[in-house]
Design an enzyme around this catalytic site. Structure first.
Site, PDB file in Angstrom:
ATOM      1  N   ASP A 283       9.692   3.892   0.813  1.00 23.88           N
ATOM      2  CA  ASP A 283       9.095   4.003  -0.522  1.00 23.88           C
ATOM      3  C   ASP A 283      10.044   4.773  -1.450  1.00 23.88           C
ATOM      4  O   ASP A 283      10.529   5.844  -1.082  1.00 23.88           O
ATOM      5  CB  ASP A 283       7.760   4.765  -0.367  1.00 23.88           C
ATOM      6  CG  ASP A 283       6.895   4.722  -1.608  1.00 23.88           C
ATOM      7  OD1 ASP A 283       6.470   3.617  -1.983  1.00 23.88           O
ATOM      8  OD2 ASP A 283       6.646   5.789  -2.197  1.00 23.88           O
TER       9      ASP A 283
ATOM     10  N   ASP B  19       5.409   1.821   6.489  1.00 22.57           N
ATOM     11  CA  ASP B  19       5.769   2.267   5.146  1.00 22.57           C
ATOM     12  C   ASP B  19       6.097   3.757   5.249  1.00 22.57           C
ATOM     13  O   ASP B  19       5.212   4.567   5.541  1.00 22.57           O
ATOM     14  CB  ASP B  19       4.562   2.044   4.218  1.00 22.57           C
ATOM     15  CG  ASP B  19       4.975   1.767   2.794  1.00 22.57           C
ATOM     16  OD1 ASP B  19       5.866   2.478   2.298  1.00 22.57           O
ATOM     17  OD2 ASP B  19       4.391   0.854   2.174  1.00 22.57           O
TER      18      ASP B  19
ATOM     19  N   HIS C 284       1.626  -5.097  -3.423  1.00 24.44           N
ATOM     20  CA  HIS C 284       0.421  -4.337  -3.763  1.00 24.44           C
ATOM     21  C   HIS C 284       0.550  -3.602  -5.096  1.00 24.44           C
ATOM     22  O   HIS C 284      -0.366  -2.878  -5.481  1.00 24.44           O
ATOM     23  CB  HIS C 284       0.130  -3.328  -2.655  1.00 24.44           C
ATOM     24  CG  HIS C 284       1.200  -2.280  -2.574  1.00 24.44           C
ATOM     25  ND1 HIS C 284       2.511  -2.573  -2.245  1.00 24.44           N
ATOM     26  CD2 HIS C 284       1.166  -0.958  -2.831  1.00 24.44           C
ATOM     27  CE1 HIS C 284       3.225  -1.471  -2.301  1.00 24.44           C
ATOM     28  NE2 HIS C 284       2.439  -0.467  -2.648  1.00 24.44           N
ATOM     29  N   ASP C 285       1.685  -3.732  -5.778  1.00 26.20           N
ATOM     30  CA  ASP C 285       1.895  -3.058  -7.065  1.00 26.20           C
ATOM     31  C   ASP C 285       1.912  -4.021  -8.249  1.00 26.20           C
ATOM     32  O   ASP C 285       2.020  -3.579  -9.398  1.00 26.20           O
ATOM     33  CB  ASP C 285       3.247  -2.322  -7.066  1.00 26.20           C
ATOM     34  CG  ASP C 285       3.266  -1.088  -6.167  1.00 26.20           C
ATOM     35  OD1 ASP C 285       2.198  -0.506  -5.909  1.00 26.20           O
ATOM     36  OD2 ASP C 285       4.369  -0.707  -5.741  1.00 26.20           O
TER      37      ASP C 285
ATOM     38  N   GLU D  31      12.893   0.509  -1.118  1.00 21.31           N
ATOM     39  CA  GLU D  31      12.328   0.138  -2.421  1.00 21.31           C
ATOM     40  C   GLU D  31      12.977   1.001  -3.501  1.00 21.31           C
ATOM     41  O   GLU D  31      12.956   2.223  -3.404  1.00 21.31           O
ATOM     42  CB  GLU D  31      10.819   0.361  -2.427  1.00 21.31           C
ATOM     43  CG  GLU D  31      10.164  -0.108  -3.716  1.00 21.31           C
ATOM     44  CD  GLU D  31       8.995   0.753  -4.177  1.00 21.31           C
ATOM     45  OE1 GLU D  31       8.133   0.246  -4.889  1.00 21.31           O
ATOM     46  OE2 GLU D  31       8.969   1.957  -3.853  1.00 21.31           O
TER      47      GLU D  31
HETATM   48  O1  ISL Z   1       3.680  -0.014  -9.476  1.00 23.31           O
HETATM   49  C1  ISL Z   1       4.457   0.369 -10.316  1.00 23.31           C
HETATM   50  C2  ISL Z   1       4.133   0.251 -11.710  1.00 23.31           C
HETATM   51  O2  ISL Z   1       2.769   0.146 -11.858  1.00 23.31           O
HETATM   52  C3  ISL Z   1       5.770   0.893  -9.914  1.00 23.31           C
HETATM   53  O3  ISL Z   1       6.309   1.687 -10.887  1.00 23.31           O
HETATM   54  C4  ISL Z   1       5.655   1.671  -8.607  1.00 23.31           C
HETATM   55  O4  ISL Z   1       4.991   2.867  -8.839  1.00 23.31           O
HETATM   56  C5  ISL Z   1       7.018   1.940  -8.033  1.00 23.31           C
HETATM   57  O5  ISL Z   1       7.580   0.697  -7.714  1.00 23.31           O
HETATM   58  C6  ISL Z   1       6.950   2.810  -6.765  1.00 23.31           C
HETATM   59  O6  ISL Z   1       6.045   2.243  -5.849  1.00 23.31           O
HETATM   60  C7  ISL Z   1       5.818   2.841  -4.619  1.00 23.31           C
HETATM   61  O7  ISL Z   1       5.626   4.233  -4.692  1.00 23.31           O
HETATM   62  C8  ISL Z   1       4.472   4.692  -5.397  1.00 23.31           C
HETATM   63  C9  ISL Z   1       3.198   3.949  -5.005  1.00 23.31           C
HETATM   64  O8  ISL Z   1       2.194   4.222  -5.955  1.00 23.31           O
HETATM   65  C10 ISL Z   1       3.404   2.460  -4.923  1.00 23.31           C
HETATM   66  O9  ISL Z   1       2.233   1.838  -4.468  1.00 23.31           O
HETATM   67  C11 ISL Z   1       4.571   2.221  -4.018  1.00 23.31           C
HETATM   68  O10 ISL Z   1       4.807   0.852  -3.795  1.00 23.31           O
HETATM   69  C12 ISL Z   1       4.342   6.149  -5.078  1.00 23.31           C
HETATM   70  O11 ISL Z   1       4.397   6.358  -3.701  1.00 23.31           O
END
Ligand code: ISL
Ligand code: CA
Length: 541
Positions: free
Chosen positions: A195, A99, A318-319, A255
């Protein structure tokens, strides 16, 4: 015969390391834990492992606030443990995807400590500083600017205030982040999940975003025309791709916040290999869990990506609340989760399976005081955060689900005594074996890997589509109803998806089609009209 391409044809399995397996009793999953389960993962039949961040982090956002991009957090182990993991994974034919969290750093990262120290520090411009904030908002609520008393200016952070955004308009920042990728490529890493890559660049003048009339909470309150998708992004993605292409067989999956349109825009021969579009995940409640929803999105995505670009299939990560929890009507009922797994593994696109999805793990419910995730703490009870899907993997009925001999960092789901891998491995009718068999089916049928997607029907209860390669056609029938439904495979057309060339040329499964896989009937020849069992998953070939 088209050759096998691991990131297109194989299943990519997401590991959330802190919740996978703890081997030293500190309550925190670790790299030796992953290494010790590689045989299991190889047997499951996945092609690659994507590890959520394993770098040193103060954990303001559970590893997504990185304090050093080229080291391993001691809680996970050492660089030597990582090298063993890569070597042992490769020995079993498993690829490793890291990641890459490049958009922002931790506020404890040495780059930020320097940047904040004075207005004329050489790294001042590595982040975005201003005497007064603009109107940008944080993804986790509130304004995206934090006042820093050291120099009496504000810095920009798209996520928590402990995650200042890097300024990608500065060429030194771009170079530093390319060096990070190179560091891991040299250590044999097979690819990166990028990310929030579409927010790397901001408009350097930092003008306000227009507000959005549709948004209610968080980011949708604004149109992100100044803080995302800036012109510098495409050239930088090309640079990243050129770097990665110097190492054979490597992969970039990005992403974005956006929908499939945004994702498709950044995928190409000189751009990313793939980008997530979360078009099957916004069904947060069970109401959109119906054939028409998946068919409409499936078709829309096909149009956007076309034959040349390769989509991804994501139902859980995980989100998000897990698909098994989103769609379940009650806790005992795994029928909807089976349909979700079948969609994941048979729609066109690379399946991204999230740890525990193979045994239909459910989200753990937490009391207010147990919530750890920053947006969950802020918005509870309207939004309870992302902890639910991050609970430890349920290995067995042993204490703490066999995850840890210590005190797990996050509560284990109390259903682990009845839902765990060891129990499911002892039961041929289990969810685990359902997943296992379906992955095995994918391995032996090129049509399920890279065949084109042909929509057939979406009735009130049944979703039917085909995957078609040079020499084989597979037909997938999914009964979304909790009751038996009669379905005539030879008249599957006529539900709004008729092709221009007419049904006869679409290779509909007629007399002689064989059941290759089913949760409702033995393998063998099917007549034209069949009665699908409740939630039946049936694959004909
Ligand atoms: O999880 C979300 C809403 O609750 C999304 O908005 C998420 O924050 C977004 O997809 C970005 O996610 C990624 O970057 C974030 C991190 O918190 C997430 O876990 C990651 O998947 C910041 O690095
Ligand atoms: Ca540990």
């Amino acid at each position: 015969m088209e050759e096998y391409v691991w990131w297109r044809d194989g299943v990519i399995y997401q590991i959330y390391p802190r919740s996978f397996l703890d081997t030293n009793g500190d309550g925190f999953g670790d790299l030796p834990g992953i290494t010790s389960r590689l045989d299991y993962l190889a047997d499951l039949g996945v092609a690659a492992l994507w590890l959520s961040p394993i770098y040193p982090s103060p954990d303001a956002d559970f590893g997504y606030d990185v304090a050093d991009h080229t080291a391993i957090d001691p809680r996970y182990g050492t660089l030597a443990d990582f090298e063993i993991l890569v070597e042992e994974a490769h020995r079993r034919g498993l690829r490793i995807i890291l990641d890459a969290v490049l958009n922002h750093t931790s506020d404890q990262h040495p780059w930020f400590l320097e940047s904040r120290s004075s207005k004329d520090n050489p790294k001042r411009d590595w982040y975005s500083w201003r005497a007064a904030p603009n109107n940008w908002i944080s993804a986790f609520g509130g304004r995206a600017w934090e006042y820093d008393p050291v120099t009496s200016e504000y810095y920009y952070h798209l996520f928590t205030r402990e995650q200042p955004d890097l300024n990608f308009n500065n060429p030194e920042v771009r170079q530093a982040q390319l060096d990070v990728l190179r560091f891991w490529l040299e250590r044999g890493v097979d690819g990166f999940r990028l990310d929030v890559f579409n927010t790397y660049f901001e408009n350097p003048d930092l003008p306000d975003n227009p507000s959005s009339l549709l948004g209610r909470l968080g980011l949708p309150l604004q149109q992100h025309i100044q803080d995302a998708d800036q012109p510098g992004l495409l050239p930088f993605l090309r640079e990243m791709r050129a770097l990665v292409d110097r190492y054979p067989g490597r992969y970039l999956v990005g992403e974005t916040f956006g929908g499939p349109e945004a994702a498709a825009r950044y995928v190409g021969d000189d751009l990313l290999h793939a980008a997530f579009s979360f078009d099957f995940t916004d069904s947060r409640w069970s109401w959109p869990f119906n054939p028409r929803y998946f068919m409409e999105r499936g078709i829309r995505r096909e149009t956007l990506f076309g034959a040349a670009q390769w989509p991804t299939n994501v139902l859980s990560n995980h989100d998000l609340p897990r698909a098994a929890s989103r769609y379940a009507r009650d806790d005992e009922d795994d029928g909807p989760a089976r349909l979700a797994m079948a969609l994941l593994l048979t729609l066109r696109g690379t399946p991204f399976m999230y740890q525990g999805e193979e045994i239909a793990m459910r989200d753990v419910a937490l009391r207010r005081g147990e919530i750890l995730d920053p947006p969950g703490r802020r918005y509870w009870p309207f939004y309870k955060g992302r902890d639910g899907c991050r609970a430890p993997f349920q290995w067995s009925a042993a204490p703490n689900a066999g995850f840890s001999a210590g005190m797990p960092w996050l509560k284990v789901h109390p259903d682990y005594r009845s839902r765990n891998l060891a129990g499911q491995k002892a039961n041929p009718a289990s969810f685990f074996y359902f997943t296992h068999r379906l992955i095995a089916l994918r391995w032996i049928h090129p049509a399920l890997q890279h065949g084109e997607f042909v929509p057939l029907a979406a009735t009130r209860e049944v979703l039917a589509y085909q995957r078609k390669a040079e020499n084989e056609t597979m037909t997938i029938l999914l009964n979304f109803a909790k009751k038996p439904v009669d379905f005539d495979t030879s008249t599957a057309l006529g539900h709004g998806f008729a092709s221009q060339d007419g049904g006869s040329e679409r290779g509909l499964p007629g007399a002689g089609a064989r059941v290759l896989f089913s949760t409702g009937r033995p393998e063998g020849v099917v007549p034209g009209r069949i009665r699908l069992e409740p939630y039946e998953v049936c694959v004909l070939g």
